[in-house]
Design an enzyme around this catalytic site. Structure first.
Site, PDB file in Angstrom:
ATOM      1  N   CYS A 109       0.828  -1.213   0.000  1.00  0.00           N
ATOM      2  CA  CYS A 109       0.000   0.000   0.000  1.00  0.00           C
ATOM      3  C   CYS A 109       0.864   1.266   0.000  1.00  0.00           C
ATOM      4  O   CYS A 109       1.605   1.506   0.955  1.00  0.00           O
ATOM      5  CB  CYS A 109      -0.905  -0.059   1.236  1.00  0.00           C
ATOM      6  SG  CYS A 109      -1.694   1.486   1.694  1.00  0.00           S
TER       7      CYS A 109
ATOM      8  N   CYS B  30       0.198   3.645   2.915  1.00  0.00           N
ATOM      9  CA  CYS B  30       0.728   3.037   4.146  1.00  0.00           C
ATOM     10  C   CYS B  30       2.231   3.306   4.260  1.00  0.00           C
ATOM     11  O   CYS B  30       2.728   3.619   5.352  1.00  0.00           O
ATOM     12  CB  CYS B  30       0.478   1.527   4.163  1.00  0.00           C
ATOM     13  SG  CYS B  30      -1.270   1.066   4.094  1.00  0.00           S
TER      14      CYS B  30
END
Length: 103
Positions: free
Chosen positions: A31, A34
């Site tokens: 991600c 993230c």
């Protein structure tokens, strides 16, 4: 303080039984947002040692992701006295992390 790695085996001890408030980052290694949050969380954990900052890899601990109904990453959940008290989704700057911790 460093970011602690949280998984199914240590979730109860590190989060539910923690005497300090815990900010749990549900993330995925693939991600992009993230990855952007990681240095922010590292700084936040060093500046606020009165909190525990932890990360749950949703791919490595899908049972925890299901239990807390994580639909998007990153998702942040604050736990106090073993109970979720606040939640937010997406990239957050440090002031918003602090506001989340104070809810």
């Amino acid at each position: 303080m460093m970011i602690v790695k949280i998984n199914t085996n240590n979730f109860e001890e590190l989060v539910l039984k923690s005497e300090k408030p815990v900010l749990v980052d549900f993330f995925a290694t693939w991600c992009g947002p993230c990855k952007m949050m990681h240095p922010v969380l590292e700084e936040f954990s060093q500046e606020h040692t009165n909190f525990v900052i932890g990360q749950v890899d949703v791919d490595a601990s899908p049972d925890l992701a299901r239990k807390f109904q994580i639909m998007s990453v990153p998702t942040f959940i604050v736990f106090k006295a073993g109970k979720p008290t606040a939640q937010a989704v997406g990239v957050l700057p440090k002031p918003q992390l602090m506001a989340l911790m104070q809810q």
